[in-house]
Scaffold this motif. Structure first.
Motif, PDB file in Angstrom:
ATOM      1  N   GLU A  19       0.733  -1.515  -0.174  1.00 42.75           N
ATOM      2  CA  GLU A  19       0.131  -0.060  -0.145  1.00 42.75           C
ATOM      3  C   GLU A  19       0.656   1.639   0.238  1.00 42.75           C
ATOM      4  O   GLU A  19       0.550   2.470  -0.873  1.00 42.75           O
ATOM      5  CB  GLU A  19      -1.087  -0.432   1.132  1.00 42.75           C
ATOM      6  CG  GLU A  19      -2.014   1.331   1.159  1.00 42.75           C
ATOM      7  CD  GLU A  19      -2.846   0.813   2.396  1.00 42.75           C
ATOM      8  OE1 GLU A  19      -3.293  -0.264   2.922  1.00 42.75           O
ATOM      9  OE2 GLU A  19      -4.035   1.741   2.644  1.00 42.75           O
ATOM     10  N   HIS A  70       4.414  -1.457  -7.172  1.00 45.24           N
ATOM     11  CA  HIS A  70       2.898  -0.098  -6.938  1.00 45.24           C
ATOM     12  C   HIS A  70       3.736   0.833  -6.411  1.00 45.24           C
ATOM     13  O   HIS A  70       3.804   0.913  -5.122  1.00 45.24           O
ATOM     14  CB  HIS A  70       1.565  -0.058  -6.251  1.00 45.24           C
ATOM     15  CG  HIS A  70       0.215   0.929  -6.103  1.00 45.24           C
ATOM     16  ND1 HIS A  70       0.060   1.374  -6.943  1.00 45.24           N
ATOM     17  CD2 HIS A  70      -0.069   1.702  -4.988  1.00 45.24           C
ATOM     18  CE1 HIS A  70      -1.021   2.121  -6.882  1.00 45.24           C
ATOM     19  NE2 HIS A  70      -0.320   2.777  -5.709  1.00 45.24           N
ATOM     20  N   VAL A 115       2.211  11.093  -5.367  1.00 44.72           N
ATOM     21  CA  VAL A 115       3.301  10.622  -4.152  1.00 44.72           C
ATOM     22  C   VAL A 115       4.938  11.724  -4.939  1.00 44.72           C
ATOM     23  O   VAL A 115       6.046  11.057  -4.695  1.00 44.72           O
ATOM     24  CB  VAL A 115       3.706   9.777  -3.558  1.00 44.72           C
ATOM     25  CG1 VAL A 115       1.739   9.068  -3.353  1.00 44.72           C
ATOM     26  CG2 VAL A 115       3.662   8.695  -5.066  1.00 44.72           C
ATOM     27  N   ASN A 118       0.275   5.701 -12.548  1.00 45.54           N
ATOM     28  CA  ASN A 118      -0.986   5.220 -11.942  1.00 45.54           C
ATOM     29  C   ASN A 118      -1.326   6.218 -11.820  1.00 45.54           C
ATOM     30  O   ASN A 118      -1.016   7.640 -12.308  1.00 45.54           O
ATOM     31  CB  ASN A 118      -0.906   5.443 -10.486  1.00 45.54           C
ATOM     32  CG  ASN A 118      -1.713   4.529  -9.631  1.00 45.54           C
ATOM     33  OD1 ASN A 118      -2.543   4.312  -9.705  1.00 45.54           O
ATOM     34  ND2 ASN A 118      -1.823   5.480  -8.228  1.00 45.54           N
ATOM     35  N   GLU A 119      -3.120   6.396 -12.054  1.00 47.51           N
ATOM     36  CA  GLU A 119      -4.011   7.777 -12.277  1.00 47.51           C
ATOM     37  C   GLU A 119      -3.243   8.380 -13.649  1.00 47.51           C
ATOM     38  O   GLU A 119      -3.538   9.930 -13.341  1.00 47.51           O
ATOM     39  CB  GLU A 119      -4.406   7.946 -11.032  1.00 47.51           C
ATOM     40  CG  GLU A 119      -5.249   7.046  -9.955  1.00 47.51           C
ATOM     41  CD  GLU A 119      -4.856   7.128  -8.583  1.00 47.51           C
ATOM     42  OE1 GLU A 119      -4.299   8.380  -8.273  1.00 47.51           O
ATOM     43  OE2 GLU A 119      -5.556   5.818  -7.875  1.00 47.51           O
ATOM     44  N   GLU A 140      -7.905  -3.163  -6.902  1.00 43.11           N
ATOM     45  CA  GLU A 140      -7.325  -2.337  -5.710  1.00 43.11           C
ATOM     46  C   GLU A 140      -8.965  -2.304  -5.688  1.00 43.11           C
ATOM     47  O   GLU A 140      -9.649  -1.865  -4.372  1.00 43.11           O
ATOM     48  CB  GLU A 140      -6.815  -1.085  -5.726  1.00 43.11           C
ATOM     49  CG  GLU A 140      -5.305  -0.483  -6.462  1.00 43.11           C
ATOM     50  CD  GLU A 140      -4.930   0.901  -6.205  1.00 43.11           C
ATOM     51  OE1 GLU A 140      -5.756   2.253  -5.479  1.00 43.11           O
ATOM     52  OE2 GLU A 140      -4.446   1.558  -7.011  1.00 43.11           O
ATOM     53  N   TRP A 197      -7.274  -4.071  -1.795  1.00 42.11           N
ATOM     54  CA  TRP A 197      -7.241  -3.080  -1.118  1.00 42.11           C
ATOM     55  C   TRP A 197      -7.103  -2.645   0.288  1.00 42.11           C
ATOM     56  O   TRP A 197      -7.335  -1.891   0.791  1.00 42.11           O
ATOM     57  CB  TRP A 197      -7.659  -1.121  -1.753  1.00 42.11           C
ATOM     58  CG  TRP A 197      -6.103  -0.609  -1.556  1.00 42.11           C
ATOM     59  CD1 TRP A 197      -6.662   1.205  -0.905  1.00 42.11           C
ATOM     60  CD2 TRP A 197      -4.972  -0.558  -2.396  1.00 42.11           C
ATOM     61  NE1 TRP A 197      -4.674   1.583  -1.332  1.00 42.11           N
ATOM     62  CE2 TRP A 197      -4.045   0.967  -2.135  1.00 42.11           C
ATOM     63  CE3 TRP A 197      -4.322  -1.384  -3.365  1.00 42.11           C
ATOM     64  CZ2 TRP A 197      -2.647   1.101  -2.436  1.00 42.11           C
ATOM     65  CZ3 TRP A 197      -3.027  -1.016  -3.865  1.00 42.11           C
ATOM     66  CH2 TRP A 197      -2.562  -0.600  -3.944  1.00 42.11           C
ATOM     67  N   TRP A 221      -7.755   2.493   3.904  1.00 40.33           N
ATOM     68  CA  TRP A 221      -7.381   4.070   3.624  1.00 40.33           C
ATOM     69  C   TRP A 221      -9.399   4.669   3.546  1.00 40.33           C
ATOM     70  O   TRP A 221      -9.093   5.617   3.632  1.00 40.33           O
ATOM     71  CB  TRP A 221      -6.938   4.257   2.349  1.00 40.33           C
ATOM     72  CG  TRP A 221      -8.009   3.697   0.925  1.00 40.33           C
ATOM     73  CD1 TRP A 221      -8.479   2.676   0.775  1.00 40.33           C
ATOM     74  CD2 TRP A 221      -8.908   4.490   0.689  1.00 40.33           C
ATOM     75  NE1 TRP A 221      -8.874   2.531  -0.404  1.00 40.33           N
ATOM     76  CE2 TRP A 221     -10.028   3.956  -0.412  1.00 40.33           C
ATOM     77  CE3 TRP A 221      -8.527   5.993   0.511  1.00 40.33           C
ATOM     78  CZ2 TRP A 221     -10.503   4.110  -1.348  1.00 40.33           C
ATOM     79  CZ3 TRP A 221      -9.466   7.204  -0.799  1.00 40.33           C
ATOM     80  CH2 TRP A 221     -10.813   5.815  -1.336  1.00 40.33           C
ATOM     81  N   MET A 254     -10.472   7.690   5.980  1.00 32.82           N
ATOM     82  CA  MET A 254      -9.820   8.461   5.349  1.00 32.82           C
ATOM     83  C   MET A 254     -10.358   9.785   5.071  1.00 32.82           C
ATOM     84  O   MET A 254     -10.463  11.303   4.958  1.00 32.82           O
ATOM     85  CB  MET A 254      -8.567   8.715   4.808  1.00 32.82           C
ATOM     86  CG  MET A 254      -7.148   7.647   6.020  1.00 32.82           C
ATOM     87  SD  MET A 254      -5.747   8.281   5.075  1.00 32.82           S
ATOM     88  CE  MET A 254      -5.768   7.151   2.909  1.00 32.82           C
TER      89      MET A 254
HETATM   90  O1  9MR Z   1      -4.066   3.734   0.851  1.00 31.10           O
HETATM   91  C1  9MR Z   1      -3.388   4.333   0.880  1.00 31.10           C
HETATM   92  C2  9MR Z   1      -2.918   5.102   1.176  1.00 31.10           C
HETATM   93  O2  9MR Z   1      -3.014   4.461   2.709  1.00 31.10           O
HETATM   94  C3  9MR Z   1      -2.531   6.514   1.520  1.00 31.10           C
HETATM   95  O3  9MR Z   1      -2.479   7.702   1.965  1.00 31.10           O
HETATM   96  C4  9MR Z   1      -2.631   6.950   0.197  1.00 31.10           C
HETATM   97  C5  9MR Z   1      -2.214   7.777  -0.430  1.00 31.10           C
HETATM   98  O4  9MR Z   1       0.032   7.779  -0.392  1.00 31.10           O
HETATM   99  O5  9MR Z   1      -2.451   6.510  -1.412  1.00 31.10           O
HETATM  100  C6  9MR Z   1      -3.763   5.435  -0.830  1.00 31.10           C
HETATM  101  O6  9MR Z   1      -3.620   4.529  -1.833  1.00 31.10           O
HETATM  102  C7  9MR Z   1      -4.169   4.509  -3.195  1.00 31.10           C
HETATM  103  C8  9MR Z   1      -3.649   3.867  -4.107  1.00 31.10           C
HETATM  104  O7  9MR Z   1      -2.285   4.531  -3.902  1.00 31.10           O
HETATM  105  C9  9MR Z   1      -3.799   4.175  -5.408  1.00 31.10           C
HETATM  106  N1  9MR Z   1      -5.393   4.518  -5.856  1.00 31.10           N
HETATM  107  C10 9MR Z   1      -6.247   5.024  -4.730  1.00 31.10           C
HETATM  108  C11 9MR Z   1      -5.963   4.204  -3.509  1.00 31.10           C
HETATM  109  C12 9MR Z   1      -7.074   4.540  -2.206  1.00 31.10           C
HETATM  110  O8  9MR Z   1      -6.594   6.487  -1.702  1.00 31.10           O
END
Ligand code: 9MR
Length: 359
Positions: A71, A108, A115, A155-156, A271, A313, A321, A324
């Motif tokens: 993650e 990933h 990031v 990604n994205e 995910e 995920w 996540w 959040m």
């Molecule tokens: O689950 C992840 C969370 O713990 C992190 O804070 C966040 C930022 O780095 O990323 C979350 O995972 C994301 C993933 O990397 C990309 N797709 C969306 C996911 C959920 O936000």
């Protein structure tokens, strides 16, 4: 190592699903695909700090998964916090855990707008951007070649409101290199590890609605543009962050998957989870609605293409996540994942198993 012997026990529990929600689930008991293929590899995103240190969590990963993805730990900001500094400690731990336990590991991610460390903002020219992007990819992909056979390279890439393949999100590579950054990243990954699977990973591809139809079309156009240019690309990753309150566009998603297959690409779900902040408070009803949403999504894909991997995920509602961004207004904990917070399998796990084993 993950056990496929769970099949009989879990599938034997399919009646539990029906008992939970009567007709809605009874309708969902139809086969998802032919039942003749070998099981689809299943896995989950893992939190590096818990692996090996939290016994229940580690046991759940080893019981249910035959592959994992970190993650966090492999993100640009984790691996490359300063221009001249790479940090591999977290990623090495995940990679060592995967190797020691015979688990597959997905990478990933090599490129993601979300990031980026501040130093990358100092990159001031196209030539410098190309050099730094390639250096990052070569360093990371070469280090983990023995454990990572499949990478989310970008990604994205698309904007949330994308309608065309050129509607890309801004990030330093895109601002300095334009759309070429995607081809540069894919080519660098292929050159570093010619046999690794290269994936473009996206979200919000699957729902009913104009925005999602637009993003599907944009993703198709982006993929075709890359393939027409001879850029190496092996697979599409559908993240599958589903929403309990948004219907799956089964026809639109099916047509998208079919087009990707015709273009020669594999399909992964990378995910999977179901955001449940708008679903009923009642736990059993909520769990069933979560499972049915995932079933609609996975069945629409499976009708058009074999899934080459299915990852959630997270494995347990204890670590997700989702709160959040999507806390429930009634204060109840979210339940987006295949196991509950006490590591008991939920109806979503039964759907996962039915898809994996094709029953
Ligand atoms: O689950 C992840 C969370 O713990 C992190 O804070 C966040 C930022 O780095 O990323 C979350 O995972 C994301 C993933 O990397 C990309 N797709 C969306 C996911 C959920 O936000």
């Amino acid at each position: 190592m993950a056990t496929f012997s769970r099949r009989e026990t879990l599938l034997g529990g399919a009646g539990v699903l029906g008992a939970l929600a009567g007709n809605a689930l009874a309708r969902s008991q139809s086969p998802i695909s032919s039942g003749t293929h070998s099981p689809i590899p299943f896995g989950a995103a893992v939190r590096p700090a818990l692996l090996g240190s939290d016994a229940d969590y580690t046991r759940a990963i080893l019981t249910y998964c035959n592959q994992i993805v970190a993650e966090g730990g492999f993100l640009f900001v984790d691996l490359h916090p300063q221009r001249k500094e790479f940090r591999f400690d977290e990623a090495d731990r995940v990679s060592a855990f995967a190797l020691a336990n015979g688990l597959g590991l997905r990478g990933h991610t090599l490129v993601w707008y979300g990031v980026m460390p501040p130093w990358t903002e100092e990159i001031s020219s196209a030539a410098e951007a190309e050099r730094e992007l390639e250096r990052h990819i070569e360093t990371v992909v070469s280090r983990y070649g023995s454990s990572i056979r499949s990478w989310n390279v970008v990604n994205e890439a698309l904007r949330d409101d994308a309608k065309r393949g050129s509607d890309l999100r801004p990030l330093i590579w895109q601002r300095r290199l334009g759309a070429d950054y995607i081809a540069i990243a894919l080519r660098a990954a292929r050159a570093t590890d010619p046999s690794a699977e290269l994936v473009l990973n996206e979200y919000d591809i699957e729902f009913v609605g104009d925005r999602f139809r637009g993003k599907r079309a944009a993703f198709c156009e982006l993929v075709h543009t890359l393939l027409d240019q001879g850029v190496p690309l092996d697979a599409i990753g559908l993240q599958g962050h589903l929403k309990g309150d948004l219907d799956i566009d089964k026809e639109g998603l099916g047509a998208f998957v079919s087009e990707m297959r015709k273009a020669g690409l594999k399909i992964l779900v990378t995910e999977l989870d179901v955001v449940d902040n708008q679903l009923p408070a009642d736990l059993r009803m909520r769990d069933v609605e979560v499972a049915l949403r995932a079933k609609d999504f996975l069945a629409a894909i499976a009708a058009e293409a074999p899934l080459s991997a299915l990852l959630a995920w997270g494995i347990s509602d204890r670590f997700t996540w989702v709160p959040m961004y999507f806390k429930r207004s009634d204060g109840l904990p979210n339940r987006p994942l295949p196991l509950d917070a006490e590591y008991k399998p939920k109806p979503l796990m039964q759907i996962v198993d039915r898809v994996r084993y094709g029953v």
